[in-house]
Design a protein around this motif. Structure first.
Motif, PDB file in Angstrom:
ATOM      1  N   VAL A 270     -13.657  29.630  24.300  1.00  0.00           N
ATOM      2  CA  VAL A 270     -12.935  29.751  23.028  1.00  0.00           C
ATOM      3  C   VAL A 270     -12.701  31.218  22.684  1.00  0.00           C
ATOM      4  O   VAL A 270     -11.592  31.614  22.287  1.00  0.00           O
ATOM      5  CB  VAL A 270     -13.714  29.047  21.897  1.00  0.00           C
ATOM      6  N   ILE A 271     -13.736  32.037  22.843  1.00  0.00           N
ATOM      7  CA  ILE A 271     -13.571  33.479  22.586  1.00  0.00           C
ATOM      8  C   ILE A 271     -12.587  34.090  23.578  1.00  0.00           C
ATOM      9  O   ILE A 271     -11.776  34.952  23.213  1.00  0.00           O
ATOM     10  CB  ILE A 271     -14.935  34.182  22.644  1.00  0.00           C
ATOM     11  N   LEU A 272     -12.621  33.626  24.828  1.00  0.00           N
ATOM     12  CA  LEU A 272     -11.665  34.120  25.816  1.00  0.00           C
ATOM     13  C   LEU A 272     -10.243  33.781  25.397  1.00  0.00           C
ATOM     14  O   LEU A 272      -9.329  34.607  25.533  1.00  0.00           O
ATOM     15  CB  LEU A 272     -11.968  33.519  27.190  1.00  0.00           C
ATOM     16  N   CYS A 273     -10.037  32.570  24.877  1.00  0.00           N
ATOM     17  CA  CYS A 273      -8.700  32.181  24.392  1.00  0.00           C
ATOM     18  C   CYS A 273      -8.254  33.092  23.255  1.00  0.00           C
ATOM     19  O   CYS A 273      -7.087  33.500  23.194  1.00  0.00           O
ATOM     20  CB  CYS A 273      -8.715  30.726  23.926  1.00  0.00           C
ATOM     21  N   ILE A 274      -9.177  33.413  22.361  1.00  0.00           N
ATOM     22  CA  ILE A 274      -8.840  34.293  21.248  1.00  0.00           C
ATOM     23  C   ILE A 274      -8.454  35.681  21.746  1.00  0.00           C
ATOM     24  O   ILE A 274      -7.434  36.251  21.330  1.00  0.00           O
ATOM     25  CB  ILE A 274     -10.035  34.389  20.267  1.00  0.00           C
ATOM     26  N   VAL A 275      -9.255  36.223  22.652  1.00  0.00           N
ATOM     27  CA  VAL A 275      -8.983  37.568  23.181  1.00  0.00           C
ATOM     28  C   VAL A 275      -7.638  37.592  23.912  1.00  0.00           C
ATOM     29  O   VAL A 275      -6.828  38.511  23.709  1.00  0.00           O
ATOM     30  CB  VAL A 275     -10.119  38.020  24.118  1.00  0.00           C
ATOM     31  N   LEU A 276      -7.392  36.584  24.758  1.00  0.00           N
ATOM     32  CA  LEU A 276      -6.124  36.527  25.476  1.00  0.00           C
ATOM     33  C   LEU A 276      -4.956  36.356  24.511  1.00  0.00           C
ATOM     34  O   LEU A 276      -3.880  36.941  24.699  1.00  0.00           O
ATOM     35  CB  LEU A 276      -6.144  35.386  26.489  1.00  0.00           C
ATOM     36  N   GLY A 277      -5.159  35.554  23.473  1.00  0.00           N
ATOM     37  CA  GLY A 277      -4.104  35.367  22.481  1.00  0.00           C
ATOM     38  C   GLY A 277      -3.738  36.649  21.776  1.00  0.00           C
ATOM     39  O   GLY A 277      -2.571  36.903  21.477  1.00  0.00           O
ATOM     40  N   ILE A 278      -4.742  37.481  21.512  1.00  0.00           N
ATOM     41  CA  ILE A 278      -4.490  38.761  20.853  1.00  0.00           C
ATOM     42  C   ILE A 278      -3.877  39.766  21.821  1.00  0.00           C
ATOM     43  O   ILE A 278      -2.883  40.428  21.503  1.00  0.00           O
ATOM     44  CB  ILE A 278      -5.806  39.311  20.262  1.00  0.00           C
ATOM     45  N   VAL A 279      -4.440  39.868  23.014  1.00  0.00           N
ATOM     46  CA  VAL A 279      -3.960  40.844  23.998  1.00  0.00           C
ATOM     47  C   VAL A 279      -2.518  40.555  24.414  1.00  0.00           C
ATOM     48  O   VAL A 279      -1.704  41.477  24.565  1.00  0.00           O
ATOM     49  CB  VAL A 279      -4.880  40.865  25.232  1.00  0.00           C
ATOM     50  N   PHE A 280      -2.184  39.271  24.567  1.00  0.00           N
ATOM     51  CA  PHE A 280      -0.843  38.917  25.031  1.00  0.00           C
ATOM     52  C   PHE A 280       0.104  38.530  23.903  1.00  0.00           C
ATOM     53  O   PHE A 280       1.141  37.922  24.154  1.00  0.00           O
ATOM     54  CB  PHE A 280      -0.936  37.772  26.049  1.00  0.00           C
ATOM     55  N   SER A 281      -0.255  38.901  22.683  1.00  0.00           N
ATOM     56  CA  SER A 281       0.639  38.609  21.553  1.00  0.00           C
ATOM     57  C   SER A 281       1.790  39.593  21.460  1.00  0.00           C
ATOM     58  O   SER A 281       2.633  39.493  20.573  1.00  0.00           O
ATOM     59  CB  SER A 281      -0.160  38.629  20.244  1.00  0.00           C
ATOM     60  N   PHE A 282       1.837  40.550  22.390  1.00  0.00           N
ATOM     61  CA  PHE A 282       2.844  41.611  22.282  1.00  0.00           C
ATOM     62  C   PHE A 282       4.232  41.194  22.753  1.00  0.00           C
ATOM     63  O   PHE A 282       5.202  41.926  22.572  1.00  0.00           O
ATOM     64  CB  PHE A 282       2.396  42.859  23.063  1.00  0.00           C
ATOM     65  N   GLY A 283       4.372  40.003  23.344  1.00  0.00           N
ATOM     66  CA  GLY A 283       5.644  39.614  23.943  1.00  0.00           C
ATOM     67  C   GLY A 283       6.817  39.698  22.992  1.00  0.00           C
ATOM     68  O   GLY A 283       7.787  40.435  23.213  1.00  0.00           O
ATOM     69  N   VAL A 284       6.774  38.940  21.899  1.00  0.00           N
ATOM     70  CA  VAL A 284       7.897  38.896  20.957  1.00  0.00           C
ATOM     71  C   VAL A 284       8.040  40.199  20.166  1.00  0.00           C
ATOM     72  O   VAL A 284       9.159  40.706  20.024  1.00  0.00           O
ATOM     73  CB  VAL A 284       7.766  37.680  20.025  1.00  0.00           C
ATOM     74  N   PRO A 285       6.964  40.792  19.625  1.00  0.00           N
ATOM     75  CA  PRO A 285       7.140  42.057  18.896  1.00  0.00           C
ATOM     76  C   PRO A 285       7.758  43.167  19.738  1.00  0.00           C
ATOM     77  O   PRO A 285       8.610  43.920  19.250  1.00  0.00           O
ATOM     78  CB  PRO A 285       5.700  42.421  18.486  1.00  0.00           C
ATOM     79  N   ILE A 286       7.339  43.267  20.999  1.00  0.00           N
ATOM     80  CA  ILE A 286       7.923  44.291  21.858  1.00  0.00           C
ATOM     81  C   ILE A 286       9.396  44.004  22.095  1.00  0.00           C
ATOM     82  O   ILE A 286      10.232  44.928  22.141  1.00  0.00           O
ATOM     83  CB  ILE A 286       7.158  44.373  23.196  1.00  0.00           C
ATOM     84  N   PHE A 287       9.748  42.729  22.219  1.00  0.00           N
ATOM     85  CA  PHE A 287      11.165  42.400  22.367  1.00  0.00           C
ATOM     86  C   PHE A 287      11.934  42.769  21.106  1.00  0.00           C
ATOM     87  O   PHE A 287      13.069  43.262  21.184  1.00  0.00           O
ATOM     88  CB  PHE A 287      11.344  40.913  22.676  1.00  0.00           C
ATOM     89  N   PHE A 288      11.353  42.531  19.939  1.00  0.00           N
ATOM     90  CA  PHE A 288      11.994  42.934  18.693  1.00  0.00           C
ATOM     91  C   PHE A 288      12.220  44.447  18.672  1.00  0.00           C
ATOM     92  O   PHE A 288      13.296  44.919  18.287  1.00  0.00           O
ATOM     93  CB  PHE A 288      11.127  42.538  17.498  1.00  0.00           C
ATOM     94  N   MET A 289      11.214  45.211  19.093  1.00  0.00           N
ATOM     95  CA  MET A 289      11.351  46.663  19.106  1.00  0.00           C
ATOM     96  C   MET A 289      12.436  47.097  20.079  1.00  0.00           C
ATOM     97  O   MET A 289      13.243  47.988  19.783  1.00  0.00           O
ATOM     98  CB  MET A 289      10.017  47.313  19.474  1.00  0.00           C
ATOM     99  N   GLN A 290      12.467  46.467  21.237  1.00  0.00           N
ATOM    100  CA  GLN A 290      13.481  46.806  22.227  1.00  0.00           C
ATOM    101  C   GLN A 290      14.878  46.443  21.725  1.00  0.00           C
ATOM    102  O   GLN A 290      15.850  47.172  21.951  1.00  0.00           O
ATOM    103  CB  GLN A 290      13.191  46.081  23.535  1.00  0.00           C
ATOM    104  N   SER A 291      14.975  45.303  21.032  1.00  0.00           N
ATOM    105  CA  SER A 291      16.272  44.884  20.480  1.00  0.00           C
ATOM    106  C   SER A 291      16.771  45.906  19.470  1.00  0.00           C
ATOM    107  O   SER A 291      17.948  46.271  19.470  1.00  0.00           O
ATOM    108  CB  SER A 291      16.145  43.505  19.820  1.00  0.00           C
ATOM    109  N   GLY A 292      15.877  46.355  18.605  1.00  0.00           N
ATOM    110  CA  GLY A 292      16.276  47.371  17.645  1.00  0.00           C
ATOM    111  C   GLY A 292      16.723  48.651  18.324  1.00  0.00           C
ATOM    112  O   GLY A 292      17.726  49.260  17.937  1.00  0.00           O
TER     113      GLY A 292
END
Length: 359
Positions: free
Chosen positions: A44-66
């Motif tokens: 469960v903690i591993l899922c949380i850590v992975l969820g946080i570490v790999f949450s950058f997908g959409v925000p980085i795309f938003f930054m690149q789009s801008g």
């Protein structure tokens, strides 16, 4: 945008906007892995850590789009801008939503009528990961006037705009949660969406020279915020139960690593600048740039396809992996979804009459 800035954008596309999103949607939900008891256990903690570490997908795309779009006036007029966005994003989004309505949502007893499609489409409940399109299309509609701020405003005005967005989008929501109230300030600012700061910050970092000292400060802040996200999420999920909002299934508190919040924004800015710093190295390798361009070209298709692969094929695929440890399956699953989505995207793009589905 100059040619020298395109390669790290391709790298962001290939890594952030596709693989990170696939990881986030395959192995970060404990229930999806068959974990029924939510507690401070290893997986469960591993899922949380992975969820946080790999949450950058959409925000980085938003930054690149801008970074890519907010200076569109240097390349073409507003009419051309909208035509390009409609063909590249809006039409494929609608077509694949219709496909998902009949073949994913239609598996339930919900009546397959035009009214039911409109209802589910507007609510964003047909294909869950497609929530991203509603935000990016809203951004496109605002680009004509935001681009004027970018074109004519000073750097201080642009930084002020980012500051206002951060206060409204990341500060006020936290105050609302802590005070269990609803501030009217959160809805009093026109033309501010929960992710608007990413688009403008992406343009700012891509088109302005950032001093070495500021780089270090942003990197340090990003590292601190990343650890804060992980520690605060675990602590408030399992040991403090007073936070009322932004919860994942099973009671995992998302408040501290939701991508609309300040900690996540700090991490994304640091990551964006790290990729930008790789630009000189990327320019030196012709062969790498060739493969990078090919991989980046599959990004949008992978995003469109991966929810269907997860829904239809991931469970049958995992039936062949029942004897493997869960940790190994957590490595294999996102790679399987990513590669299969990429292969299908590549094949569709080769088909004369279907390639428009994968622009």
């Amino acid at each position: 945008m100059t040619k020298s800035k395109k390669y790290y954008f391709m790298c962001l596309n290939a890594i952030a906007s596709s693989f990170a999103v696939v990881v986030a949607h395959t192995i970060t939900n404990p229930a999806q892995l068959g974990i029924t008891k939510i507690g401070p256990t290893f997986y469960v903690i591993l899922c949380i850590v992975l969820g946080i570490v790999f949450s950058f997908g959409v925000p980085i795309f938003f930054m690149q789009s801008g970074a890519n779009i907010l200076n569109y006036r240097e390349r073409y007029d507003t009419k051309t801008f909208f035509i390009k966005r409609i063909h590249k994003v809006v039409i494929p989004f609608i077509i694949w939503s219709i496909f998902g309505f009949f073949f994913i949502y239609g598996k339930s007893d919900f009546s397959l009528t035009l009214k039911s499609f409109i209802t589910t489409f507007l609510s964003g409940s047909i294909v869950g990961p497609y929530w991203f399109f509603y935000n990016i299309i809203g951004f496109y509609l605002c680009v004509p006037f935001i681009s004027l701020i970018i074109k004519y405003a000073s750097r201080n005005i642009i930084k002020y705009t980012i500051l206002v967005l951060l206060v409204v989008n990341t500060g006020i929501p936290i105050i609302n949660i802590l005070t269990k109230s609803q501030s009217l300030f959160s809805t009093s600012f026109p033309f501010i969406g929960p992710y608007a700061q990413y688009f403008i910050a992406g343009w700012y970092f891509a088109h302005n020279d950032i001093s070495r000292r500021t780089h270090k400060q942003i990197y340090i802040l990003g590292i601190i915020m990343l650890f804060f996200e992980i520690i605060a999420t675990i602590y408030f999920s399992f040991y403090v139960k007073q936070l009322p909002g932004l919860n994942y299934p099973g009671g995992i508190v998302k408040t501290f690593f939701d991508i609309a919040m300040l900690p996540s924004f700090c991490v994304m800015c640091a990551l964006f600048l790290i990729f930008k710093q790789t630009e000189p190295k990327l320019q030196k390798s012709d062969s790498f740039r060739k493969y990078l361009a090919q991989g980046a070209g599959l990004t949008f298709g992978i995003y469109l396809l991966h929810p269907f692969i997860i829904t239809w094929l991931l469970v049958p695929f995992n039936n062949y992996l029942t004897t493997l440890p869960l940790l190994i399956k957590m490595v294999i699953d996102p790679i399987f979804v990513y590669l299969l989505s990429g292969v299908i995207t590549f094949l569709i793009r080769k088909m004369k009459y279907l390639r428009w589905l994968m622009p």
